[in-house]
Design a protein around this motif. Structure first.
Motif, PDB file in Angstrom:
ATOM      1  N   VAL A  72       0.862  -1.183   0.000  1.00  0.00           N
ATOM      2  CA  VAL A  72       0.000   0.000   0.000  1.00  0.00           C
ATOM      3  C   VAL A  72       0.894   1.227   0.000  1.00  0.00           C
ATOM      4  O   VAL A  72       1.858   1.300   0.763  1.00  0.00           O
ATOM      5  N   GLU A 182      -3.611   6.604  -4.436  1.00  0.00           N
ATOM      6  CA  GLU A 182      -2.952   5.588  -3.617  1.00  0.00           C
ATOM      7  C   GLU A 182      -3.156   4.232  -4.277  1.00  0.00           C
ATOM      8  O   GLU A 182      -4.218   3.961  -4.827  1.00  0.00           O
ATOM      9  N   ILE A 184      -3.376   0.182  -3.716  1.00  0.00           N
ATOM     10  CA  ILE A 184      -3.559  -0.916  -2.762  1.00  0.00           C
ATOM     11  C   ILE A 184      -3.470  -2.197  -3.590  1.00  0.00           C
ATOM     12  O   ILE A 184      -4.331  -2.468  -4.429  1.00  0.00           O
ATOM     13  N   LEU A 186      -2.934  -6.021  -2.907  1.00  0.00           N
ATOM     14  CA  LEU A 186      -2.824  -7.059  -1.889  1.00  0.00           C
ATOM     15  C   LEU A 186      -2.741  -8.449  -2.512  1.00  0.00           C
ATOM     16  O   LEU A 186      -3.679  -8.899  -3.177  1.00  0.00           O
ATOM     17  N   ARG A 202      -6.879   4.201  -5.349  1.00  0.00           N
ATOM     18  CA  ARG A 202      -7.828   5.054  -4.629  1.00  0.00           C
ATOM     19  C   ARG A 202      -7.491   6.491  -4.944  1.00  0.00           C
ATOM     20  O   ARG A 202      -6.451   6.993  -4.505  1.00  0.00           O
TER      21      ARG A 202
END
Length: 204
Positions: A72, A182, A184, A186, A202
């Motif tokens: 992140v 941003e 992310i 995962l 994001r």
């Protein structure tokens, strides 16, 4: 606003030449078994995924052992859609900040599912990779199947410096006019060299 940068995982989705094919089947049916279930066979480099160092160098660190903070971070988009080879440029010294997640927009994802997707993709130079190392970026993300070709020196340069590689992104063009975002990205909590991932941006 959230932008999904991931290809859907589905039966028979495109895989790197030589890798096993993804098989996703429904194994139980509500009308017969009283519940639904699905079963998947997938290699760690199918679809949108994150490569870890163990993939190509002598490393004992599984991808799930990286700190969660690795996945992140503040994003940086470089539009390299006019380039077949992505070279170092002095302007990138200012564009890329320390410990960002750098996303490259090449436009190559439009060929996903076609044979040339895995053969005619743009590649990074080692000089560009060395810039990423100096900037201590967390990850580099691409809308291509790889940052380089055999003998994969760019992969190895990044891995030796614990920089992870996100491959097979899509929808990256939606970030072209975004000022701040941003990432992310995962992976599964899986004991493996690499992992499929759901990658989103994001927008701030």
């Amino acid at each position: 606003m959230l932008i999904d940068l991931s290809h859907i995982i589905q039966d028979g989705m495109p895989g790197f030449p030589g890798d096993t094919e993804t098989v996703l089947l429904q194994s139980k049916y509500i009308h017969k078994d009283y519940y639904n279930n699905h079963q998947i066979t997938i290699n760690m480099h199918a679809g949108t995924h994150i490569d870890g160092p163990m993939h190509l160098i002598n490393c004992n660190l599984y991808l799930n052992e990286f700190p969660l903070e690795t996945f992140v971070g503040e994003g940086c988009l470089l539009d390299v859609s006019e380039e077949t080879t992505i070279h170092y440029k002095e302007e990138y010294e200012q564009s890329i900040k320390q410990e960002q997640i750098v996303i490259l927009y090449t436009g190559h994802s439009k060929y996903y599912g076609q044979s040339n997707y895995f053969t005619d993709y743009p590649v990074l130079t080692e000089e560009f990779a060395e810039l990423l190392v100096r900037k201590q970026v967390k990850m580099i993300g691409l809308d291509t199947p790889s940052p380089d070709k055999y003998p994969f020196d760019v992969h190895k340069c990044l891995f030796q410096n614990n920089i992870l590689i996100i491959e097979n992104l899509t929808n990256v063009e939606q970030l072209r006019h975004v000022k701040s975002f941003e990432i992310i990205a995962l992976p599964l909590h899986i004991r493996a060299d690499s992992s499929p991932a759901r990658v989103i941006a994001r927008v701030k």
